[in-house]
Design an enzyme around this catalytic site. Structure first.
Site, PDB file in Angstrom:
ATOM      1  N   ASP A 174       0.867  -1.176   0.000  1.00  0.00           N
ATOM      2  CA  ASP A 174       0.000   0.000   0.000  1.00  0.00           C
ATOM      3  C   ASP A 174       0.911   1.237   0.000  1.00  0.00           C
ATOM      4  OD1 ASP A 174      -2.164   1.679  -0.028  1.00  0.00           O
ATOM      5  OD2 ASP A 174      -3.241   0.665   1.579  1.00  0.00           O
TER       6      ASP A 174
HETATM    7  C1  NOJ Z   1      -4.038   3.936   0.086  1.00  0.00           C
HETATM    8  C2  NOJ Z   1      -5.222   3.036   0.260  1.00  0.00           C
HETATM    9  O1  NOJ Z   1      -5.124   2.338   1.474  1.00  0.00           O
HETATM   10  C3  NOJ Z   1      -5.377   2.037  -0.863  1.00  0.00           C
HETATM   11  O2  NOJ Z   1      -6.581   1.359  -0.692  1.00  0.00           O
HETATM   12  C4  NOJ Z   1      -5.325   2.733  -2.186  1.00  0.00           C
HETATM   13  O3  NOJ Z   1      -5.504   1.800  -3.216  1.00  0.00           O
HETATM   14  C5  NOJ Z   1      -4.000   3.429  -2.318  1.00  0.00           C
HETATM   15  N1  NOJ Z   1      -3.868   4.421  -1.258  1.00  0.00           N
HETATM   16  C6  NOJ Z   1      -3.826   4.109  -3.671  1.00  0.00           C
HETATM   17  O4  NOJ Z   1      -4.671   5.187  -3.779  1.00  0.00           O
END
Ligand code: NOJ
Length: 783
Positions: free
Chosen positions: A326
């Site tokens: 993430d």
């Molecule tokens: C953080 C989020 O937790 C995740 O779900 C998301 O896909 C990413 N950012 C990218 O935006």
């Protein structure tokens, strides 16, 4: 047709080499796009076509044997494509493939050097095309970039939030939604969605409950698989589809206290029985990417969890795709306190099995030294790169590096009437009728004066939710728009009353007075209350789930007028509405309903369609009652016992305000004739379960038949009920239908704390009904 697509069509077996050939010949095909004179363009296109033919003949087929458009390359062919490319790559280029950056960080120079394998969150089709052109024409090996975006519940046509969609109990519709989202997003240049989010959420304070299917693993698994099928369409090479990404692996939804990013600590049996099944379902449905969770699970942050990434994902589930961290999660190993430096963080993450690094650029920065020092081996690096390249080949990116041309051509594929129609139907099927005392609903179309009250009645932004893809609020049909269309001749009195939050006492008082005055003049008051989009989603956890601000005061004041009141709830979290549940005659949960929320709401309010959605999550009475979920264990002293010394609160009834699976209709249903094909089944057997459902009312309507079981005695305490089947049906007045479920012995097993899946003989209770409480009951034996 652009030169670009001519090139692609003429050389399905080697865009890579064609681009090389074109460059060797000193003819830059991108130049074509700049030529405006149509004759020159024609001549230029002919030259390109000739070069294309020459390229196909010139380069032996064995070098890059790409598939015809839309056809998935065979396994062996994939491996040889990947290995051949890998053999030509420098270490820096390999690291580049493991690097995902924001468009603003990915400079043309970096792309030329092969330092960027993927770009996230770029919504500009022209920019995507520009960057992709640099990658495929100006980088040494012409490896295309994989563009990813959070396409969570639609791209331009925004559907209801996934939590709402789960309440439709209609996986086919969920699949269709994902397919539409894929079509729109790919037209805009995306080929990868960071969805589905398949985290089970038993704590509704957690803001991201809105992005998933709620509290139940069986429903969650069905919705996860449906989304993967919809996004990927069974064929990744189809340029109109997206690579799916099951996230956030794992147990992100179990964040302590519902506070985002917080620790999760749980037993193996809970992890495997409740939190992992939707991930497994997504992988089995073909998801080729997985995103790790931010949080630590039992002290181990997601990006370095070898048990999850190696043992479960790769070994047990045979996952062949790649894993992405993430956002900045590799760097966050330092705050977690499991890495003392960025270098160590990278070493931990890559060697645990996190193939791609999202956003923080740390693989790019630290891997060269880690390789030089032998702390990461070339074999480890190659393995991660292989996984990424494999998916890029599967996506057909080398043949179709770019699905975006420019904003105007993308627009033709967005928000089509059919997509709007699907979004409207999705909201109609997701809404949950929580109360309808005295059959206030449906409303009559002969109404002459209606008061439309509340801060969300005319909001274009909030129904789109925190994650709203590339959705544009200008496209939203608000509740007010929908009502005006439905009642063109009625007098509609509009009063905001109060803001969702932030009003001063004086502002609220004045607003409420105006709202009360409007309600007094009207035959019915429709109140639209709830949350703003930013009150849920990532970082959107709340400690209270009450209606924010002065909204409850507004509601009470309007109810006090004695006029019939209909409460429309628009929210991302389930809301604690105990007062309303007793005093407001009609309550319709719309959730964050997307682009078409207003049309859907109007159709529901006036009975053009029957509300048949059910709650995918238990709604607590007050937040301090959390966790409250239906599939809990019985305990030694169940809260239902009429004694002080039982598992309950002294000051609160046992159980939620509204239970999982609950939802009313404008008609009534009777369940009868529950039957099993046999009283017992063997360890490898199954039983057919059937029940009859009859529409006993005077309108057509939808019901969701739900099958639950409970094992009475096992070596581990078992949930009081577990959903094992559901089917949504539509019945005309007086009509009956038999619903049938096949219950397999393999569905009756459970994981124990030694990671052993056990199917234990014994007696099971079985219910078929309209929610997680009550229903027709019988028992059967597992031998
Ligand atoms: C953080 C989020 O937790 C995740 O779900 C998301 O896909 C990413 N950012 C990218 O935006």
């Amino acid at each position: 047709m652009t030169a670009y697509s001519v090139v692609i069509k003429m050389t399905p077996s080697g865009l890579l080499y064609l681009v090389e050939a074109v460059n060797y010949l000193g003819v830059d095909w991108r130049f074509y796009l700049m030529v405006t004179n149509k004759w020159f363009r024609g001549i230029y296109a002919v030259i390109l076509v000739l070069i294309a033919f020459a390229t196909v003949l010139w380069f032996p087929k064995s070098r890059v044997e790409a598939s015809p458009p839309g056809v998935l390359p065979a396994e062996a062919q994939l491996d040889s494509q990947v290995n051949e490319l890998l053999a030509r790559m420098t270490t820096e280029e390999k690291i580049g493939q493991l690097t995902q950056l924001a468009a603003s960080d990915a400079t043309p120079e970096m792309i030329r050097k092969g330092e960027v394998g993927s770009i996230l969150s770029d919504a500009d089709p022209a920019d995507i095309a520009r960057l992709q052109h640099i990658a495929v024409s100006e980088s040494r090996l012409h490896i295309p970039i994989l563009f990813g975006f959070d396409v969570i519940h639609g791209y331009r046509t925004i559907f209801p939030i996934p939590l709402a969609m789960a309440g439709s109990f209609d996986p086919k519709m969920e699949e269709q939604e994902a397919a539409i989202a894929a079509a729109e997003a790919s037209a805009g240049g995306q080929r990868w969605t960071f969805a589905p989010m398949v985290d089970i959420a038993r704590d509704p304070r957690w803001g991201r409950i809105t992005e998933g299917a709620g509290e139940d693993q069986f429903l969650g698994a069905a919705m996860a698989a449906a989304q993967v099928r919809g996004f990927q369409g069974g064929n990744l090479a189809d340029p109109h589809r997206l690579l799916a990404c099951a996230k956030h692996y794992a147990a992100y939804g179990a964040a302590e206290g519902g506070r985002d990013y917080n620790t999760a600590d749980m037993s193996v049996q809970l992890l495997r029985n409740v939190y992992l099944p939707p991930f497994h379902a997504a992988v089995e449905a073909g998801a080729e990417s997985v995103m790790t969770a931010f949080n630590d699970l039992n002290g181990v942050p997601g990006v370095e969890d070898r048990f999850l990434l190696q043992q479960v994902l790769r070994k047990e589930w045979d996952f062949k795709g790649f894993v992405v961290s993430d956002y900045d999660a590799v760097n966050e190993l330092i705050s977690h306190g499991v890495a003392g430096s960025q270098k160590q963080a990278v070493q931990e993450a890559l060697s645990a099995g996190t193939d791609m690094d999202m956003h923080d650029g740390l693989y790019l920065k630290e891997l060269p030294a880690l390789l030089a020092e032998g702390r990461i081996s070339m074999a480890q690096l190659n393995e991660a790169v292989r996984r990424v390249l494999r998916v890029k080949f599967e996506l057909g990116l080398f043949d179709h590096p770019c699905t975006a041309a420019d904003a105007s051509s993308a627009k033709a594929h967005w928000l089509t009437p059919a997509y709007r129609e699907a979004a409207r139907a999705a909201e109609e099927r997701s809404a949950v009728l929580l109360r309808n005392s005295g059959n206030v609903l449906p409303l009559s179309e002969t109404l002459r004066t209606v008061a439309v009250i509340g801060p969300l009645a005319d909001s274009r932004t909030e129904p789109l939710s925190h994650w709203h893809g590339d959705g544009n609020p200008q496209d939203t049909v608000t509740i007010l728009d929908g009502l005006r269309r439905q009642l063109p001749n009625a007098r509609i009195l509009v009063e905001k009353g109060v803001a969702v939050e932030g009003d001063t006492e004086a502002e609220a008082k004045a607003g409420i007075a105006r709202a009360v005055a409007a309600a007094r003049q009207a035959q019915v008051a429709i109140l639209t209350l709830g949350e703003t989009a930013e009150m849920s989603g990532e970082g959107g956890s709340r400690s209270s789930l009450n209606l924010p601000g002065h909204q409850k005061q507004l509601l009470k004041a309007v109810v006090k007028t004695g006029k019939p009141v209909v409460l429309l709830l628009m929210n991302g979290h389930p809301l604690t509405i105990s007062w309303a549940a007793e005093h407001v005659p009609a309550i319709l949960e719309l959730w964050e309903g997307g682009t078409e929320v207003g049309n859907a709401a109007a159709n529901l309010l006036f009975g053009k369609v029957d509300p048949g959605g059910k709650l995918p999550v238990s709604v607590p009475r007050i937040a301090s009652q959390i966790p409250v979920y239906y599939d809990h264990l019985n305990t030694g002293r169940p809260g239902t016992m009429k004694t002080r010394f039982s598992s309950r609160y002294l000051d609160l009834p046992v159980g939620p305000l509204y239970r999982f699976g609950y939802g009313l209709s404008y008609t009534t249903f009777r369940f009868s004739s529950l039957a099993l094909s046999a009283p017992a089944m063997g360890r490898n057997g199954s039983i057919e379960v059937s029940a009859t459902i009859t529409n006993t009312g005077h309108r057509a309507g939808d019901e969701v038949a739900q099958l639950y079981i409970r094992q009475r005695v096992a070596t581990l305490s078992q949930p009081v009920r577990e959903l094992k089947g559901f089917e949504r049906i539509t019945l005309q007045p007086g009509q009956s239908r038999v619903v049938r479920f096949t219950l397999k012995a393999s569905q009756l097993g459970f994981w124990n704390n030694s990671s052993v899946f056990r199917i234990e003989p014994g007696t099971f209770d079985l219910w078929v009904g309209d929610s997680s409480a009550g229903g027709l009951h019988t028992t059967f034996l597992l031998k």
